[in-house]
Structures are given as structure tokens and as C-alpha cells.
Design an enzyme around this catalytic site. Sequence first.
Site, PDB file in Angstrom:
ATOM      1  N   PRO A 200      -3.871  -1.299  -3.099  1.00 30.35           N
ATOM      2  CA  PRO A 200      -4.437  -0.253  -3.155  1.00 30.35           C
ATOM      3  C   PRO A 200      -5.460   0.190  -4.118  1.00 30.35           C
ATOM      4  O   PRO A 200      -5.152  -0.593  -5.321  1.00 30.35           O
ATOM      5  CB  PRO A 200      -2.929   0.658  -3.469  1.00 30.35           C
ATOM      6  N   MET A 201      -6.489   0.638  -3.905  1.00 27.84           N
ATOM      7  CA  MET A 201      -7.541   0.589  -4.884  1.00 27.84           C
ATOM      8  C   MET A 201      -8.130   1.943  -4.901  1.00 27.84           C
ATOM      9  O   MET A 201      -8.742   2.557  -3.952  1.00 27.84           O
ATOM     10  CB  MET A 201      -8.697  -0.394  -4.421  1.00 27.84           C
ATOM     11  N   MET A 202      -8.025   2.599  -6.258  1.00 30.30           N
ATOM     12  CA  MET A 202      -8.570   3.834  -6.396  1.00 30.30           C
ATOM     13  C   MET A 202      -9.901   3.935  -6.109  1.00 30.30           C
ATOM     14  O   MET A 202     -10.839   3.305  -6.390  1.00 30.30           O
ATOM     15  CB  MET A 202      -8.082   4.326  -7.594  1.00 30.30           C
TER      16      MET A 202
ATOM     17  N   GLN B  22       1.360   4.824  -1.946  1.00 29.27           N
ATOM     18  CA  GLN B  22       1.695   4.345  -3.276  1.00 29.27           C
ATOM     19  C   GLN B  22       1.735   5.626  -4.025  1.00 29.27           C
ATOM     20  O   GLN B  22       0.755   6.309  -4.094  1.00 29.27           O
ATOM     21  CB  GLN B  22       0.612   3.401  -3.685  1.00 29.27           C
TER      22      GLN B  22
ATOM     23  N   ASN C 294       0.419 -11.312  -5.192  1.00 33.37           N
ATOM     24  CA  ASN C 294      -0.885 -10.437  -5.321  1.00 33.37           C
ATOM     25  C   ASN C 294      -1.870 -11.258  -6.550  1.00 33.37           C
ATOM     26  O   ASN C 294      -1.191 -11.325  -7.522  1.00 33.37           O
ATOM     27  CB  ASN C 294      -0.721  -9.036  -5.235  1.00 33.37           C
TER      28      ASN C 294
ATOM     29  N   HIS D 276       1.746  -8.772  -8.793  1.00 33.79           N
ATOM     30  CA  HIS D 276       0.249  -9.083  -9.225  1.00 33.79           C
ATOM     31  C   HIS D 276       0.509 -10.358 -10.439  1.00 33.79           C
ATOM     32  O   HIS D 276       1.187  -9.827 -11.278  1.00 33.79           O
ATOM     33  CB  HIS D 276      -0.444  -7.904  -9.606  1.00 33.79           C
TER      34      HIS D 276
ATOM     35  N   GLY E 226      -5.858 -12.716  -7.047  1.00 35.11           N
ATOM     36  CA  GLY E 226      -6.782 -14.039  -6.882  1.00 35.11           C
ATOM     37  C   GLY E 226      -6.996 -14.348  -5.359  1.00 35.11           C
ATOM     38  O   GLY E 226      -8.088 -15.338  -5.088  1.00 35.11           O
TER      39      GLY E 226
ATOM     40  N   CYS F  44      -0.546  -0.677 -12.625  1.00 30.43           N
ATOM     41  CA  CYS F  44      -1.847  -0.366 -12.982  1.00 30.43           C
ATOM     42  C   CYS F  44      -1.953  -0.155 -14.498  1.00 30.43           C
ATOM     43  O   CYS F  44      -1.219   0.602 -15.009  1.00 30.43           O
ATOM     44  CB  CYS F  44      -2.345   0.806 -12.071  1.00 30.43           C
TER      45      CYS F  44
ATOM     46  N   LYS G   6       5.425  -2.282  -6.924  1.00 34.53           N
ATOM     47  CA  LYS G   6       4.272  -3.312  -7.278  1.00 34.53           C
ATOM     48  C   LYS G   6       4.219  -3.222  -8.816  1.00 34.53           C
ATOM     49  O   LYS G   6       4.146  -2.329  -9.367  1.00 34.53           O
ATOM     50  CB  LYS G   6       3.063  -2.557  -6.667  1.00 34.53           C
TER      51      LYS G   6
END
Length: 659
Positions: free
Chosen positions: A34-36, A88, A303, A263, A305, A118, A230
Site C-alpha cells: 500500500p502506497m499513499m 488497508q 517486505n 517490513h 528491499g 507507517c 502490517k
Amino acid sequence: MAPDADHTMDAEAEAAALALAPQAAGRQLLSVAPMMDWTDVHFRQLARLLSKRTVLWTEMVVDKTVLHAHNLDKHLWFPPEQRPLVLQLGGSDPTTLAAAAARAVSYGYDEINLNCGCPSDRVAGAGCFGAALMMQPGLVGECLAAVAEAVERATAELAAGGAGAAEGGAAAGAAVQAGAEAGAQAGSSGDGAEEGEEAEEEGALRAPPAARVPLRRPAPLPTPPRLTVKCRLGVDEADSYEQLVEFVRVVSERAPVRHFVVHSRKAFLNGLSPHQNRTVPPLRHQWAWALARDFPHLQFSLNGGLQTAHEGRSALLTAHPAVPFTRPRPDPAHPAAAAASVAATPDFAALATTSSTSPSSASTPSATPLPTNGGGIEGVMIGRGAYNDPWGCLADADRAVWGEAANPAASRREVIAAYREYAESMHGRWSVKADGHHDPSVRTLMRPLLNLFHGEGGCKRWKAAVDEVLKAGAGSIGEVLDATLPFLSAEVLDAPPRQPDLAALPAFPLDPELPTPSSRAGQNQDPPGAGRAGGQGKAGKGKGKKKKDKGARGSENGSGNGHAATSVEEAGEGVEGRVAVGCCAEAAAEAAEAAARAEAEESDGDGGMGGSASAGRGGAGMGSIVGGAVGATAPERAVAAAAAGSRGEQRRRRGCVVS
């Protein structure tokens, strides 16, 4: 080189194992993070055209946005073909999260994930959620227990035809249609947590043409969406392996959560920007295997790299030497080897949706032993690699990861034709203002395509041409494509996905030593509180002012601990993406600009100021400027080291926030 050198299965056992591969079709062997501002519905449509199997994730949606948005479809709707899809959510109040999750049930998401990873100010500083939640595992468990109860009830009501459960979909869709027909549809701003809802201007909106065509909606699922978390390895000083284990234990005992996406870096809530939080803290991939060892009844995805589906395949086939690996080991050269290995283990996350959500029954299965995760990871998640180079990352995923006979996209020309059809149907879907502005606009719909030709000849010329056509006021995405695709050669447009020899893929590198309970994810770095490089970069525009005084205080530890900078600098020379020093061009460019300013200011001022902070790296004076204070802490020096290897990276127009 084969990822697994211990392949010893006989032909009969191998055939039996490979026969399990199709059962992995619905599991998260590979997913896009998920990327805002990036993984919106339009990018996800492109990604789905490239891979039918990869699990897609939404941007993080704040729980209050779901509850108060005038046009909920703009935030939650998706075409049916985008499944499997994960929603998410961001939030920290059990009641609010539960209400938001219940409202989202009618949209048909396969999974609901709680953001506990995040570190952005937009998240951790607004309502204390995101990575900050890792310091409150009890609250996380309470939130997810409430969500589990709410989605189970909403699913049952929806199956019975209850109007309450359908509120989030049918009612919202009807409101959109009614608003379009009346010419007074309300617009919304996108990120409810940061911007809120736009004020409706009377008579400022006209009925969007696309809204006259009903949205295609997926059928609601017969079972509640599975729940996942996550997270990071740790936060600030709460970064030991023992504390991570406690977080996983508490959450899994108090809620029906059986899958954690980890992550493999710690997070600093202060002192590093979101970009730096993805590049400066060192990666600890081996911690995911340690968690699989210590929680054999849970699933863990890796998650951080990873850049391509081929790297993901190697990771899925990797057995850590210190963890008993009981999964079958088919010939790693076989396309279905990774899928067969994972499919041989139970899907604990799916099983949890049918069990009771009470704390007693959701705890570690001690009374009735369950099969284990086999000592390996459940899946891998890729972030910016999928957005920066979607064709190179995803186009061969179905073959390389799931063992499919063929990939869904034969060429980029074919992908563009299919995406064009989708985009034309979405132009102005949400609103058309009186001044003619469409939401979504042609520029918004074109954005996912811009990296489709990453690294190919003519890509820069094509992007420049696209920008010129958009500035000239193109009225449709078809107009843009017709005018600009001639800048790309037929060879590029019609080339099939790159399909490397799977037997020749390099092994996934892992530290052979697993963490002890006292191991720390950020032991090479000073405590948080340092100033952000280059005046906070993008994150500092308007939001980093409150960090200024903290940066000055943090610089008092100027001598710091230089190990972090050295380790990042050295690792940056290794396999691409392993430390991800240059994986975010904007972060690298911002740090490089800070370095340039430091050198310029030092040449005009006191040359000896802070010189000791950069000793050993040849950049005298770097530490005296980074963060706006005399001396540099270890996070600052690590940023400077990362910038030194990435000065040529092109700066991105927009930033990203990955949970």
C-alpha cells in the site's frame, strides 16, 4: 544458482508436491505494498493487467474517511477484476475502526489490514496510529477483535439481505448517481485524514458523463474478509526482537489475526522523514524467518528491499539454516516450485475467519496441535519497485511465482489498449466542475502508465511528449496515447515480458544468525530526535516545522555512533534493493541537495565546523549542516552516505508513503 541446494525429493514425492501448486492461487505469495497517492484504483487496474495472481493493496484509508465521506465510492470502489484485493485501514479507536470495516464489507474486499507500520507524520502524528501502534499491542488486539466482530456481523446481514450491511456500497452508489443526475454531486479530497472533505459549492458541479454508466461491482464474499497486520520490526527504543515477539503474541492472542506482513526495518517516529525511514534503518530480513520459527501457527510475509517478482520467488524458496524447514522442496527450476512449497502449509489466515473471535479461542493453539508454517515465509511484498518499473516487476510474476503456463500480458501495446478502455470509462467518473475540470482527470489517469517503459529507449522522450500534450489540454487519454506512442518503437511496444531462466536466479541472501530476544533492529543508530536532512525534504513542507527544535536538540549528540552510516554505505554497493539506499529517488535527491548545500556553506564559513562528523567518508562538513545543527547524529550521517551513492538519481515529482 538454485535458491535451494538441498533439493532431494524423489520423482513421486515431487509430483505430489507440485500438484498442490494450484491451491496457492488465492494466497499472498506476492503482493504490491500500500502506497499513499500511488496504489490508487487506477494503478491497481494497470497492475492487474500485468498479473492476474498478484495480491493488490489499496492506499491506506483512514477509518473516519470511510465513515464521513460524501462519496464513499471514490475511496472504496474497485472493478471486480482487481480482486484479490486488500483494504488497508488506518486508525486506533476500536469502535471507529469496527464501524469503518463493517461499512466496507459490501464492497467485497478479500482482506482488511490494520496499518501498524507507517511512520509518517500524516499517520503517526494524527490520532497516534500507524507505526506508533506497535508500542500498544494490547490496543491493536482490541481494535482487531472489534473489527472481526463487526465484519462477521456485517457479512451475515449482507448475506441475509440486510440493508444495514449494504450501506457502504449500494447506498453510496445510489447517492453518487442521484447527485450526478441532479447536477450537484459532492466532491471529496482523497485523503480524509489530512485534507478532509472539500466544501461543496452550489452549482459548481455538472453531471459527469462516466457517472451515467453504473459502476461494475464485485459480488460480496460469503465469508468475512480475513484480518491481517502490517508492521515494522520495532519503533524508536522499542526495537528488540523480544519486543517484536511480544507484539505478535499479544495481537494474535487477542484477535483472529494469523498473518503478519513485516517490513524488515525499524521505524523512527522522530528524526527521520518517511523516505529516510525506508532507506536508512538497516534491513533485517532474517527476522521474518525467526518469527516463523517462534510462531509456527502463524504466517509471515516479507517486505522491504525486494524489487522484482524473481527476487520474491527466490525468497519464497529460501530455507534459513537455523530454522527447521519441513516444506516440500521441488526442483527450484520448476516454475511451480514456490507455489507448491507454500501451498503445502495451511492457510491460517483463512482458517481464522471461520473460528471464534474470542481471546481464548484465538490464542496459540495449544489444546489441538495444528500443522505448521513449515519454517518458511508465506509471501513477499514489493513497494516502489512495482510502481517504478511495473512491467519489469510484475509482467512475469504469474509464471515465475505461481507457475502459470503463460503470463496474462503478451506485450505493453496490449496492456495499454486494455488500460485505455478502462481509463476512458473513468474520466470524470466522480465529478465534472463548471470550469471543465474532470475528476479523475486525464493527467491522473495517465500517471500509472508513465513508468511502464522504465529503462527502455525512447522512454524519456515519450514522457516529455505526454507532458506537452497534457499541458495543451488533451480531452481524453486516447488523445494523449495516439499523439505520443509513436515516440516509442514497435520493438519496445511489442516486446514480451523478460523471462529469465528460473534455475539461474541468484539465491536470496540471509544473515545466517537469527536474533536473540535482546537483539535490536536499530542498534547501530542513535535514538530518534535528530533533524531531517535537507530541511525535512518533502515531509518538511509545512509539516516538519514542529521537528525543527527537536532536530537542534538531537544534534547535541553530534559525536553519535557512526556504524549506521558505514553499514548503509557499504551495503549500498551490493545487490540492488537489499538495503534500498537508492530505491526512492526523491529521498536520495533531497539528501544530495543537502550535501551540496553543506559543501557550499562550508566553503564560505568555518571549514572546521563539524568536520569530525564526516571523517572517514571524505565529505568534510557534511554533518555540520544536515538537520540544521552543528554535528550530525548517526541517522543523519547514514542519510548523507546514502546520498553519496545516489547523486545522479532523478528527483520525483511526488512523494510516497509506504506503511
